[in-house]
Design a protein around this motif. Structure first.
Motif, PDB file in Angstrom:
ATOM      1  N   MET A   1      13.533 -33.936 -13.162  1.00 46.36           N
ATOM      2  CA  MET A   1      12.946 -35.137 -12.563  1.00 46.36           C
ATOM      3  C   MET A   1      13.403 -35.253 -11.113  1.00 46.36           C
ATOM      4  O   MET A   1      14.603 -35.216 -10.828  1.00 46.36           O
ATOM      5  N   PRO A   2      12.485 -35.375 -10.149  1.00 41.59           N
ATOM      6  CA  PRO A   2      12.888 -35.437  -8.738  1.00 41.59           C
ATOM      7  C   PRO A   2      13.642 -36.718  -8.442  1.00 41.59           C
ATOM      8  O   PRO A   2      13.371 -37.768  -9.018  1.00 41.59           O
TER       9      PRO A   2
ATOM     10  N   ARG B   1      19.032 -31.278   2.075  1.00 40.30           N
ATOM     11  CA  ARG B   1      19.888 -31.439   0.902  1.00 40.30           C
ATOM     12  C   ARG B   1      20.669 -30.161   0.642  1.00 40.30           C
ATOM     13  O   ARG B   1      20.313 -29.085   1.134  1.00 40.30           O
ATOM     14  N   ARG B   2      21.706 -30.293  -0.176  1.00 38.42           N
ATOM     15  CA  ARG B   2      22.627 -29.169  -0.379  1.00 38.42           C
ATOM     16  C   ARG B   2      22.009 -28.069  -1.223  1.00 38.42           C
ATOM     17  O   ARG B   2      22.069 -26.884  -0.866  1.00 38.42           O
ATOM     18  N   ILE B   3      21.428 -28.413  -2.354  1.00 40.59           N
ATOM     19  CA  ILE B   3      20.922 -27.420  -3.288  1.00 40.59           C
ATOM     20  C   ILE B   3      19.402 -27.401  -3.301  1.00 40.59           C
ATOM     21  O   ILE B   3      18.779 -26.345  -3.202  1.00 40.59           O
TER      22      ILE B   3
ATOM     23  N   SER C   1      23.015 -43.898  -3.229  1.00 41.45           N
ATOM     24  CA  SER C   1      22.696 -44.458  -4.544  1.00 41.45           C
ATOM     25  C   SER C   1      21.196 -44.704  -4.663  1.00 41.45           C
ATOM     26  O   SER C   1      20.476 -44.732  -3.657  1.00 41.45           O
ATOM     27  N   PRO C   2      20.668 -44.904  -5.850  1.00 40.82           N
ATOM     28  CA  PRO C   2      19.241 -45.201  -6.022  1.00 40.82           C
ATOM     29  C   PRO C   2      18.863 -46.471  -5.273  1.00 40.82           C
ATOM     30  O   PRO C   2      19.640 -47.413  -5.159  1.00 40.82           O
TER      31      PRO C   2
ATOM     32  N   TRP D   1      21.191 -40.948  -7.877  1.00 45.75           N
ATOM     33  CA  TRP D   1      22.147 -40.546  -6.839  1.00 45.75           C
ATOM     34  C   TRP D   1      21.737 -39.193  -6.251  1.00 45.75           C
ATOM     35  O   TRP D   1      21.408 -38.254  -6.966  1.00 45.75           O
ATOM     36  N   THR D   2      21.782 -39.139  -4.899  1.00 44.61           N
ATOM     37  CA  THR D   2      21.317 -37.937  -4.204  1.00 44.61           C
ATOM     38  C   THR D   2      22.298 -37.593  -3.093  1.00 44.61           C
ATOM     39  O   THR D   2      22.677 -38.457  -2.291  1.00 44.61           O
ATOM     40  N   GLN D   3      22.680 -36.320  -3.064  1.00 40.75           N
ATOM     41  CA  GLN D   3      23.574 -35.848  -1.999  1.00 40.75           C
ATOM     42  C   GLN D   3      22.734 -35.327  -0.837  1.00 40.75           C
ATOM     43  O   GLN D   3      21.891 -34.445  -1.010  1.00 40.75           O
ATOM     44  N   ILE D   4      22.989 -35.864   0.344  1.00 39.86           N
ATOM     45  CA  ILE D   4      22.207 -35.524   1.529  1.00 39.86           C
ATOM     46  C   ILE D   4      23.125 -34.940   2.591  1.00 39.86           C
ATOM     47  O   ILE D   4      24.197 -35.489   2.872  1.00 39.86           O
TER      48      ILE D   4
END
Length: 328
Positions: free
Chosen positions: A1-2, A130-132, A92-93, A37-40
Motif C-alpha cells: 500500500m503506497p 525517499r530512501r528505498i 507522520s500521516p 509514517w514515511t521517511q523522506i
C-alpha cells in the motif's frame, strides 16, 4: 500500500494572462498527503528554463565518409531551487503544505518558443526523494514572456533605408528609393506603418514590393542549420514620383529570439522596386525587425488603453524622439 496519496504543485498568477518575465517572483505551494509514517530524504521545488534543439545533419565517421543522423543541443537558461526538507526526516500521516517563493533572475532570457527544430521551455518542478522507494516528481510549465530587448535605444530609433540605381534600357536614368520605419519591433496582428518615397525618371511604371523574411539558426554540438523563409510579400503599383504611407499587417509567426546561444530567429523587412518591361529589381537595404509576442490582443495596438510601463520598449520609444538611424 503506497504511503503517499497525493503530491501536487500549485503556483499563483502575477497578471491576468498568467505570464512571467525577468525579475518576477513565482509564489505557490507544494501539497503532500501521507497515510502512514514515511521517511523522506529531501523535498524541494525549483524553477528552470531550458533551450533544446534537434535536427538532421551530416556527420563524419572517419574513413568511411559521412552519414545522416539527428544531432541535439541543450542550453540551461537559469535554475533556482528552494528546499523544504534537506536532511533525512520521518513524517507522520497527515496533510502538509509547503509554500514557496522563487524569483526569476533579472538577466535577459528569451521568451517561450516552440518549432520543429527547437524549443525554449520554462518549468516548475517539485521532487520528493525517499530512501528505498522511488522518488516522486511533479512539474508544470509556465509561460515566460521576455521584457528584455537587444539594444533598446536602437530599437526605438527611426529606421531608414535609401538605395539608388541607374537603369539602362530603351530609356535611361536614375531611380532612388527610401523606406522608413518609425520603430522596428512589432507584435503579430499589429499594423506596421511604412513610409516610402520613390524618385525616378519619367515614363517608367514600377511595382513597389515589401518582403518580410525570417532567418532561423539552430545549433548543436559541432553542427548547425540555417533556414531562410519568406514570411510575406505585398505588391503595390507605383507609376509616378510620390511619397506613400503604406500599412501592412504583421502575420502570425515565430517570435524573434536573440538572447539564446543555440536558437536564433531574426526578421528583415525589405522594399523592392520591380520595373515593368525590365526584369531587374532595385533592392533596398533590409531593415531589421523584431517580432515580439505580447499579452495585448490583436488589433488593440492602435488604441492603447493601458499606461506604458517605465521599462517597456514602447516607453523607451516615447523617450527616444528625435533620434535617427540612417542605413545608407
Amino acid at each position: 500500500m503506497p504511503s503517499i496519496t497525493s503530491f501536487s504543485l500549485y503556483f499563483d498568477k502575477v497578471n491576468d494572462s498568467g505570464t512571467f518575465s525577468e525579475g518576477d517572483t513565482i509564489s505557490g505551494k507544494v501539497s503532500l498527503e501521507l497515510i502512514k509514517w514515511t521517511q523522506i530524504l529531501s523535498l524541494y521545488v525549483k524553477a528552470k528554463g531550458d533551450a533544446d534543439t534537434a535536427f538532421k545533419a551530416e556527420v563524419s565517421d572517419g574513413d568511411t565518409g559521412t552519414y545522416e543522423t539527428t544531432v541535439t543541443g541543450h542550453e540551461r537558461l537559469f535554475k533556482v531551487k528552494e528546499y523544504f526538507i534537506s536532511t533525512k526526516v520521518k513524517l507522520s500521516p497527515g496533510s502538509y503544505s509547503f509554500p514557496f517563493n522563487l524569483r526569476i533572475p533579472s538577466k535577459c532570457m528569451p521568451s517561450c518558443f516552440h518549432c520543429a527544430n527547437g524549443s525554449i521551455v520554462y518549468t516548475l518542478e517539485a521532487k520528493l526523494c525517499r530512501r528505498i522507494l522511488s522518488d516522486r516528481t511533479v512539474h508544470q510549465t509556465f509561460e515566460f514572456r521576455s521584457k528584455c530587448a537587444p539594444n533598446c535605444v536602437q530599437m526605438c530609433r527611426q529606421m531608414v533605408s535609401m538605395t539608388e540605381r541607374e537603369i539602362w534600357s530603351d530609356e535611361s536614368g536614375t531611380v532612388q528609393m527610401e523606406v522608413r520605419l518609425q520603430k522596428n519591433f512589432f507584435s503579430p496582428g499589429e499594423i506596421v506603418p511604412i513610409t516610402t518615397k520613390v524618385i525616378k525618371f519619367p515614363n517608367r511604371i514600377m511595382t513597389l514590393e515589401f518582403v518580410l523574411s525570417c532567418l532561423e539558426r539552430y545549433c548543436a554540438v559541432g553542427s548547425y542549420i540555417r533556414i531562410t523563409r519568406q514570411i510575406m510579400s505585398i505588391d503595390r503599383v507605383q507609376s509616378e514620383e510620390e511619397l506613400t504611407n503604406c500599412q501592412i499587417l504583421m502575420p502570425q509567426t515565430l517570435p524573434s529570439v536573440h538572447n539564446c546561444k543555440i536558437i536564433s530567429v531574426e526578421y528583415k523587412l525589405e522594399g523592392q522596386l520591380r520595373f515593368h518591361r525590365n526584369i531587374s529589381k532595385l533592392l533596398g537595404k533590409a531593415l531589421p525587425v523584431m517580432v515580439v509576442h505580447t499579452d495585448t490582443p490583436s488589433g488593440a495596438h492602435s488604441k492603447p488603453t493601458e499606461s506604458k510601463g517605465a521599462g517597456t520598449a514602447e516607453a523607451l520609444l516615447d523617450r527616444a524622439t528625435g533620434l535617427l538611424y540612417t542605413d545608407v
